[in-house]
Write a protein that holds these residues in place. Sequence first.
Motif, PDB file in Angstrom:
ATOM      1  N   ASP A  60      59.741  71.790  24.813  1.00  0.00           N
ATOM      2  CA  ASP A  60      59.298  71.175  26.056  1.00  0.00           C
ATOM      3  C   ASP A  60      60.425  71.197  27.096  1.00  0.00           C
ATOM      4  N   SER A  61      60.118  70.652  28.278  1.00  0.00           N
ATOM      5  CA  SER A  61      61.079  70.688  29.378  1.00  0.00           C
ATOM      6  C   SER A  61      62.322  69.852  29.096  1.00  0.00           C
ATOM      7  N   THR A  62      62.186  68.787  28.320  1.00  0.00           N
ATOM      8  CA  THR A  62      63.346  67.938  28.004  1.00  0.00           C
ATOM      9  C   THR A  62      64.361  68.705  27.163  1.00  0.00           C
ATOM     10  N   ILE A  63      63.869  69.367  26.121  1.00  0.00           N
ATOM     11  CA  ILE A  63      64.766  70.153  25.276  1.00  0.00           C
ATOM     12  C   ILE A  63      65.385  71.287  26.077  1.00  0.00           C
ATOM     13  N   LEU A  64      64.587  71.921  26.931  1.00  0.00           N
ATOM     14  CA  LEU A  64      65.099  72.996  27.775  1.00  0.00           C
ATOM     15  C   LEU A  64      66.245  72.496  28.660  1.00  0.00           C
ATOM     16  N   LEU A 107      69.393  71.966  26.581  1.00  0.00           N
ATOM     17  CA  LEU A 107      70.007  73.236  26.202  1.00  0.00           C
ATOM     18  C   LEU A 107      70.738  73.867  27.384  1.00  0.00           C
ATOM     19  N   VAL A 108      70.126  73.793  28.562  1.00  0.00           N
ATOM     20  CA  VAL A 108      70.779  74.340  29.753  1.00  0.00           C
ATOM     21  C   VAL A 108      72.067  73.586  30.053  1.00  0.00           C
ATOM     22  N   GLN A 109      72.010  72.256  29.921  1.00  0.00           N
ATOM     23  CA  GLN A 109      73.214  71.456  30.159  1.00  0.00           C
ATOM     24  C   GLN A 109      74.326  71.824  29.181  1.00  0.00           C
ATOM     25  N   ALA A 148      89.763  63.842  20.260  1.00  0.00           N
ATOM     26  CA  ALA A 148      90.449  62.942  21.180  1.00  0.00           C
ATOM     27  C   ALA A 148      89.460  61.966  21.813  1.00  0.00           C
ATOM     28  N   GLN A 149      90.012  60.943  22.448  1.00  0.00           N
ATOM     29  CA  GLN A 149      89.196  60.001  23.201  1.00  0.00           C
ATOM     30  C   GLN A 149      88.781  60.627  24.528  1.00  0.00           C
ATOM     31  N   PRO A 150      87.610  60.298  25.019  1.00  0.00           N
ATOM     32  CA  PRO A 150      87.148  60.894  26.290  1.00  0.00           C
ATOM     33  C   PRO A 150      87.997  60.442  27.467  1.00  0.00           C
ATOM     34  N   LEU A 151      88.114  61.305  28.446  1.00  0.00           N
ATOM     35  CA  LEU A 151      88.836  60.951  29.665  1.00  0.00           C
ATOM     36  C   LEU A 151      88.070  59.919  30.478  1.00  0.00           C
ATOM     37  N   ALA A 152      86.753  59.952  30.384  1.00  0.00           N
ATOM     38  CA  ALA A 152      85.906  58.988  31.088  1.00  0.00           C
ATOM     39  C   ALA A 152      84.684  58.711  30.220  1.00  0.00           C
ATOM     40  N   ARG A 153      84.338  57.451  30.080  1.00  0.00           N
ATOM     41  CA  ARG A 153      83.195  57.074  29.259  1.00  0.00           C
ATOM     42  C   ARG A 153      81.959  56.891  30.131  1.00  0.00           C
ATOM     43  N   GLY A 154      80.819  56.817  29.445  1.00  0.00           N
ATOM     44  CA  GLY A 154      79.580  56.598  30.157  1.00  0.00           C
ATOM     45  C   GLY A 154      78.901  57.898  30.531  1.00  0.00           C
ATOM     46  N   SER A 155      77.792  57.771  31.230  1.00  0.00           N
ATOM     47  CA  SER A 155      77.037  58.942  31.657  1.00  0.00           C
ATOM     48  C   SER A 155      76.272  58.609  32.929  1.00  0.00           C
ATOM     49  N   TYR A 156      75.776  59.652  33.560  1.00  0.00           N
ATOM     50  CA  TYR A 156      74.999  59.515  34.790  1.00  0.00           C
ATOM     51  C   TYR A 156      73.647  60.183  34.570  1.00  0.00           C
ATOM     52  N   SER A 157      72.630  59.667  35.225  1.00  0.00           N
ATOM     53  CA  SER A 157      71.279  60.174  35.032  1.00  0.00           C
ATOM     54  C   SER A 157      70.886  61.097  36.177  1.00  0.00           C
ATOM     55  N   LEU A 158      70.351  62.245  35.796  1.00  0.00           N
ATOM     56  CA  LEU A 158      69.776  63.179  36.749  1.00  0.00           C
ATOM     57  C   LEU A 158      68.305  63.318  36.375  1.00  0.00           C
ATOM     58  N   GLY A 159      67.477  62.417  36.936  1.00  0.00           N
ATOM     59  CA  GLY A 159      66.094  62.337  36.489  1.00  0.00           C
ATOM     60  C   GLY A 159      66.047  61.767  35.082  1.00  0.00           C
ATOM     61  N   PHE A 160      65.450  62.510  34.173  1.00  0.00           N
ATOM     62  CA  PHE A 160      65.392  62.083  32.772  1.00  0.00           C
ATOM     63  C   PHE A 160      66.583  62.587  31.963  1.00  0.00           C
ATOM     64  N   LEU A 161      67.473  63.349  32.595  1.00  0.00           N
ATOM     65  CA  LEU A 161      68.563  63.999  31.866  1.00  0.00           C
ATOM     66  C   LEU A 161      69.858  63.226  32.046  1.00  0.00           C
ATOM     67  N   LEU A 210      74.985  79.828  27.893  1.00  0.00           N
ATOM     68  CA  LEU A 210      73.540  79.624  27.792  1.00  0.00           C
ATOM     69  C   LEU A 210      72.961  80.339  26.573  1.00  0.00           C
ATOM     70  N   VAL A 211      73.401  81.576  26.347  1.00  0.00           N
ATOM     71  CA  VAL A 211      72.923  82.305  25.171  1.00  0.00           C
ATOM     72  C   VAL A 211      73.312  81.568  23.896  1.00  0.00           C
ATOM     73  N   GLU A 212      74.520  81.043  23.844  1.00  0.00           N
ATOM     74  CA  GLU A 212      74.965  80.305  22.663  1.00  0.00           C
ATOM     75  C   GLU A 212      74.118  79.058  22.440  1.00  0.00           C
ATOM     76  N   ALA A 213      73.823  78.329  23.518  1.00  0.00           N
ATOM     77  CA  ALA A 213      73.040  77.104  23.392  1.00  0.00           C
ATOM     78  C   ALA A 213      71.630  77.405  22.873  1.00  0.00           C
ATOM     79  N   PHE A 214      70.978  78.404  23.434  1.00  0.00           N
ATOM     80  CA  PHE A 214      69.617  78.725  22.998  1.00  0.00           C
ATOM     81  C   PHE A 214      69.616  79.359  21.607  1.00  0.00           C
ATOM     82  N   ALA A 215      70.653  80.132  21.288  1.00  0.00           N
ATOM     83  CA  ALA A 215      70.745  80.692  19.942  1.00  0.00           C
ATOM     84  C   ALA A 215      70.940  79.589  18.906  1.00  0.00           C
TER      85      ALA A 215
END
Length: 344
Positions: free
Chosen positions: A2-6, A9-11, A179-192, A306-311
């Motif tokens: 579906d579009s969510t998985i797509l 994978l693109v990200q 290692a520990q992340p340089l910045a924690r948290g996340s941001y939303s782009l729509g449902f992503l 992208l090829v690696e992610a979809f593979a």
Amino acid sequence: MDSTILAFLVQDGVTSGAIYALLGLSLVLVFAVTRVIFIPQGEFVAYGALTLAVLDVGRVPGTLPLLLGLGIASFLFDLIAMRRGFRSQLLVTSALLNLALPALVYGLVVTVMPMQPGPIVRALLTILIIAPMGLYIYRVAYRPLADASVLVLLITSVGVHLALMGMGLFAFGAEGLRAQPLARGSYSLGFLPIPAQSLWIYGATIAAMVGLYVFFERSILGKALRATAVNRLGARLVGVRTNLTGGTAFVLASTIGVISGVLIAPITTIYYDTGFLIGLKGFVAAIIGGLSSFPLTAIAAITVGLVEAFASFFASNFKEIIVFSLIIPVLVWRSLTTDPHEDE
């Protein structure tokens, strides 16, 4: 699918492709200036990630003694080169660059780490530790062979890769680190959701591309590197110091490598030999770009990601085979469209 998985994978593909773009750009830079296919590029990635992970737990990384050792070796090579014509100014410059600089970095790290600095400071310390190694490796392994054939330089790169991988095993051991992340948290782009660490990767890749463009277009040293890349002999005839441009190219490559390692260290577990596989994927992008075009290399790197992610989603067992198979049609096409010529 579906579009969510797509979208996920693109990200993932774009995030991985951004790292491969950095490595591909550094490989193109080194090859254009020095004719060296820099196989050890991936070791700088592993060194950067592992060094940051060790600094995160408050310990002194094994790359600090390695930096001191490489600096001493580079100084000894300079002394050997001076036997034909000793100059006190060259001796002082070599001592400052090869002995004083590593000692200063060592003292800075030992002084700052007990203060428990934040993740950004630890990342900067990691860059200070690893970046000078590019210059020392160039001085010890490549500068004496500056006029050798591409094949000899390739064999040298294989030897340097094996040596650095062995040193990495000695310095960090066989266990993987994260290692520990340089910045924690996340941001939303729509449902992503987009992790903050991924934004660091995107920002660093764009900043590196812009920085390299400004460096090559606006600075005297950047124009000297461009001249050396176009015609090494012609650059010498007009007064360009090709040893300086070669060392600069290796420092830029090691800096890009350690930045890549710092960026991926929080999102995947890195082992002492992980960098080789990551560097090979950057090499695939550089080959698709013809080892000459920075924009084409960056586009190819995103494609590889992208090829690696979809593979990974559709055929995870064959992921690496699919990624590295991308190079075959490119090589066939170039062999059919390029006029054959003998190496100098």
